[in-house]
Write an enzyme that holds these catalytic residues in place. Structure first.
Site, PDB file in Angstrom:
ATOM      1  N   THR A  30       4.898   4.280   2.347  1.00 15.64           N
ATOM      2  CA  THR A  30       4.591   3.016   1.911  1.00 15.64           C
ATOM      3  C   THR A  30       4.750   1.746   2.506  1.00 15.64           C
ATOM      4  O   THR A  30       6.551   1.800   2.871  1.00 15.64           O
ATOM      5  CB  THR A  30       5.305   3.206   0.367  1.00 15.64           C
ATOM      6  OG1 THR A  30       5.483   4.067  -0.308  1.00 15.64           O
ATOM      7  CG2 THR A  30       5.112   2.029  -0.068  1.00 15.64           C
ATOM      8  N   VAL A  31       4.491   0.444   2.132  1.00 15.34           N
ATOM      9  CA  VAL A  31       3.715  -0.756   2.612  1.00 15.34           C
ATOM     10  C   VAL A  31       4.586  -1.358   2.208  1.00 15.34           C
ATOM     11  O   VAL A  31       4.244  -1.984   0.981  1.00 15.34           O
ATOM     12  CB  VAL A  31       2.834  -1.022   3.658  1.00 15.34           C
ATOM     13  CG1 VAL A  31       2.726  -2.097   4.219  1.00 15.34           C
ATOM     14  CG2 VAL A  31       2.986   0.303   4.513  1.00 15.34           C
ATOM     15  N   GLY A  51       0.486   5.807   1.030  1.00 15.87           N
ATOM     16  CA  GLY A  51      -0.499   6.244   1.971  1.00 15.87           C
ATOM     17  C   GLY A  51       0.578   7.650   1.679  1.00 15.87           C
ATOM     18  O   GLY A  51       1.526   7.919   1.007  1.00 15.87           O
ATOM     19  N   GLY A  52       0.027   8.957   2.870  1.00 15.33           N
ATOM     20  CA  GLY A  52       0.359  10.082   2.471  1.00 15.33           C
ATOM     21  C   GLY A  52       1.788  10.408   3.584  1.00 15.33           C
ATOM     22  O   GLY A  52       2.550  11.143   3.008  1.00 15.33           O
ATOM     23  N   ASP A  60      -5.063   8.474  14.894  1.00 18.26           N
ATOM     24  CA  ASP A  60      -5.253   8.447  13.106  1.00 18.26           C
ATOM     25  C   ASP A  60      -6.214   7.349  13.175  1.00 18.26           C
ATOM     26  O   ASP A  60      -6.220   6.087  13.107  1.00 18.26           O
ATOM     27  CB  ASP A  60      -4.074   8.397  12.289  1.00 18.26           C
ATOM     28  CG  ASP A  60      -4.947   8.472  11.133  1.00 18.26           C
ATOM     29  OD1 ASP A  60      -5.237   8.953  10.376  1.00 18.26           O
ATOM     30  OD2 ASP A  60      -4.011   8.157  10.723  1.00 18.26           O
ATOM     31  N   LYS A  87       7.720  -0.643   6.421  1.00 18.36           N
ATOM     32  CA  LYS A  87       6.881   0.576   6.629  1.00 18.36           C
ATOM     33  C   LYS A  87       7.812   1.456   6.154  1.00 18.36           C
ATOM     34  O   LYS A  87       8.721   1.720   7.407  1.00 18.36           O
ATOM     35  CB  LYS A  87       5.735   1.587   7.506  1.00 18.36           C
ATOM     36  CG  LYS A  87       5.415   2.713   6.790  1.00 18.36           C
ATOM     37  CD  LYS A  87       4.190   3.240   8.118  1.00 18.36           C
ATOM     38  CE  LYS A  87       3.076   1.885   8.380  1.00 18.36           C
ATOM     39  NZ  LYS A  87       2.127   2.216   7.704  1.00 18.36           N
ATOM     40  N   ALA A 116       1.188  -1.422   0.183  1.00 15.26           N
ATOM     41  CA  ALA A 116       0.229   0.199  -0.146  1.00 15.26           C
ATOM     42  C   ALA A 116       0.822   0.815  -0.160  1.00 15.26           C
ATOM     43  O   ALA A 116       1.597   1.137  -0.020  1.00 15.26           O
ATOM     44  CB  ALA A 116      -0.695   0.067   1.630  1.00 15.26           C
TER      45      ALA A 116
END
Length: 697
Positions: free
Chosen positions: A31-32, A27-28, A141, A47, A25
């Site tokens: 990256t995973v 994200g902001g 979050d 991550k 994945a």
């Protein structure tokens, strides 16, 4: 969508330990990747932070501190942090790999869920938050993308430690967060606490029940302003017929004021489980969107993800770890998030789009027109003009009936005076006045009540208590205690003595001594004098009697005296050798022993025939009824006497002595020749030990 195969990290090794297998994945913040720990030979989620974060030394230091704190949290519903590191090219975090899918996939595929399904999914999330809050960790979050569901059905919440480090990344007052779930206090630049996680969980619950988020807009800032200004709508407005308690739960979790929300995850978890128990099966299973009737989600779901949930969640679905529904957005300082700032550039750094915030918090799109861009000076002047217009009254209110208003004011003043006077009397002289509780210790109940009533107290309930010192029927103390000042209308409880606590004496006769002692001490009594005595029937160590007897009641630690058996009394064995048989039998009978005669008699030189030669036992102690065996004498042994006449005296003497005789030598005429001339007796038999006379010439 990015092609995972084009990522240069795939196939490489990070920090000489983690082999990158595939991208999961994007994200902001990071990256995973799915990676393999070459040292421990297990799959992990790697991550890797974006370069603009990885090069910030202050952020990296904070990230390490937060990661260490989060790593100390071990809970079945929290994704475990295994490692973190900073290399020459990358800063990264290592999480346990959850082979499954996210809660976002469930919402995308199923839409609205029934209350039972929503609560079952939310329960482990809140349990994980409760464990974190108990460890002084706040997530900040909480969103469906950060809730992971394994193929085995485990629900875990991830990304602890990262969001706090990011939100404190700069000193400019900006905030990173997912706008669809952000708590109002975080949106306004405050630090937030456990209650901020509760708010985000409440938004998530709304989405689980309805299939959509409560606030949706074309630009993130409109969503943020809705979180700050607008109340979250009741889920039943979107799904008619939902149980009212679900509306109340969402409202409670999403209160604008954090003080009005549950204090932390533990408090919310208790409410969730109580609600699940009180709802009927019909209420729990109400609603839910059937497959194929998925409602359309708002337009904000533009997060880049390497794998998306399909129409159904397959068993081999790619695991998406923390893939956000909204892209992470940088919001301006809290001072610019109020409605006065109606025209402000409020999106990412470098984003030139302007977000106009009007009376509504929702984005107003689709009118086909766009407002002309204003300069900062023009925007400021426009805001001042609108503020001045808002402050100018449109309707002038004047007194239509001055006389009536004066009368109303007079009545109000009189009423206020009466209320103040009554309240003053009540608190100063009436039942609300303070009075001191008198000391009524060791008084009768009637005397105590009289003293208390004299002080103005009327509510005087009583309760019985045991007391070792105060006699029954007398007052031990009061509650509140003597000397305390309380209002006269409050009650004063009289604690009346019921006397000392009495304990019943247990039955210990027939018990072993140690067991009897335990029974007494367990019964709050004490062991008194222990006396021992012989008893022919009761074994040693067993209680023969007790004083006081069983069944009687006494105060604690009263002593109970015990008489304990020493067993049968021992009898010394008498010496019977030389006594006649009759005398020996009589002597044994006199002391309680029994005589037994040995079947065989023995010869004896010293004991005459029929008397006792020996006994068994011949000493020591016996108990009554024991047997002593007696061996009787049959006199000395009879030996044939040889004739020694004519033999030398020495040879004759030795021969006779060898046979057991005694020899007496008499010399005739001096015994010059040493020859035995006469012998008495000179034949026949004689008892062993008898004397043979030899006459020698």
């Amino acid at each position: 969508m990015q092609d995972p195969a084009a990522d240069p990290l795939i196939g490489s090794t990070v920090d000489e330990r983690y082999l990158v297998l595939s991208k999961v994945a994007h994200g902001g913040m990071s990256t995973v990747y799915l990676a393999k720990d070459l040292r421990l030979h297990r799959n992990i989620a790697l991550k890797i932070l974006h370069p603009h974060l990885a090069t910030d030394a202050a952020f990296i230091a904070r990230l390490q501190r937060e990661a260490q704190s989060a790593a100390s949290l071990s809970h079945p519903h929290v994704v475990q942090i295994h490692d973190h590191g900073v290399g020459p090219q990358h800063a990264y975090l290592v999480f346990e790999f959850i082979d499954g899918y996210t809660l976002r996939d469930v919402i995308n595929q199923r839409g609205a869920l029934s209350p039972r399904q929503a609560l079952e999914l939310l329960d482990p999330v809140v349990e994980g938050l409760a464990a974190a809050h108990n460890a002084s960790l706040v997530h900040r979050d909480v969103k469906p993308e950060n809730v992971l569901i394994s193929r085995q059905g485990w629900v875990k919440i991830g990304d602890f430690g990262l969001s706090r480090a990011v939100t404190t990344n700069t000193n400019t007052g900006t905030l990173l967060g997912t706008v669809g779930y952000i708590a109002p206090e975080l949106a306004q630049g405050h630090n937030g606490d456990a209650r901020s996680d509760i708010y985000s969980a409440g938004i998530m619950l709304y989405e689980l029940l309805t299939g959509v988020q409560p606030f949706r807009g074309t630009v993130p800032v409109a969503v943020v302003m809705a979180h700050i200004q607008d109340d979250v709508p009741a889920p039943s407005l979107a799904i008619a017929g939902l149980p009212p308690v679900m509306d109340e739960l969402v409202r409670y979790m999403t209160e604008k004021d954090p003080d009005h929300r549950p204090a932390n995850g533990a408090a919310l978890l208790e409410d969730l489980r109580h609600i699940r128990q009180t709802l009927t099966p019909a209420e729990l299973d109400f609603g839910g969107t059937p497959l194929g009737q998925r409602p359309v989600v708002g337009s904000n779901a533009n997060t880049e993800a390497i794998s998306q949930a399909t129409s159904a969640i397959p068993n081999d679905a790619t695991s998406v770890i923390a893939a956000p529904n909204f892209p992470t957005s940088v919001l301006p300082p809290s001072s610019r998030l109020y409605t006065e700032d109606s025209r402000t550039d409020m999106y990412d750094a470098g984003n030139t789009s302007a977000a106009h915030i009007g009376a509504s918090s929702y984005a107003q799109a689709g009118d086909g027109t766009s407002a002309p861009a204003l300069s900062k000076r023009q925007a400021s002047a426009d805001a001042k003009a609108r503020a001045k217009a808002a402050a100018t009254p449109q309707i002038v209110l004047g007194p239509k009936n001055p006389r009536r208003r004066a009368l109303l004011w007079s009545l109000l003043v009189v009423l206020l005076f009466v209320v103040v006077a009554v309240a003053g009397w009540f608190l100063a002289l009436g039942p609300g006045a303070l009075s001191t509780v008198p000391d009524v210790h060791n008084k009768t109940v009637a005397q105590a009540q009289e003293l208390l009533q004299a002080q103005g107290f009327e509510l005087l309930p009583t309760s019985n208590v045991f007391d070792e010192k105060v006699a029954a029927g007398f007052v031990v103390a009061t509650d509140p205690g003597a000397g305390e000042s309380i209002r006269k209308f409050q009650s004063v409880t009289l604690k009346v003595s019921a006397g000392p606590v009495l304990y019943k004496v247990p039955a210990v006769t027939g018990q072993a001594l140690d067991a009897a002692q335990k029974l007494l001490t367990d019964g709050q009594l004490a062991v008194g004098t222990v006396t021992e005595t012989f008893d022919e029937k009761v074994p040693a160590g067993v209680v023969l009697s007790q004083d006081p007897a069983t069944g009687k009641e006494f105060r604690a630690n009263t002593k109970v005296n015990l008489v304990v058996s020493k067993g049968p009394e021992p009898i010394p064995v008498p010496a019977l050798a030389g006594k006649t048989e009759a005398d020996a039998v009589a002597a044994l009978k006199a002391v309680g022993l029994v005589a037994a005669i040995a079947p065989e008699r023995v010869n004896s030189l010293t004991v005459r025939t029929g008397s006792v030669v020996s006994q068994s036992p011949d000493a020591g102690n016996l108990k009554a009824g024991d047997t002593v065996t007696l061996t009787l004498s049959k006199g000395p042994r009879m030996i044939t006497v040889p004739n020694q006449v004519g033999k030398q005296v020495d040879a004759a003497t030795k021969a006779l002595e060898d046979l057991g005789f005694k020899v007496s030598v008499e010399k005739l005429l001096g015994g010059f020749f040493g020859t035995v001339r006469f012998q008495t007796p000179d034949g026949g038999q004689a008892p062993e030990g008898s004397t043979i006379v030899l006459q020698v010439i």
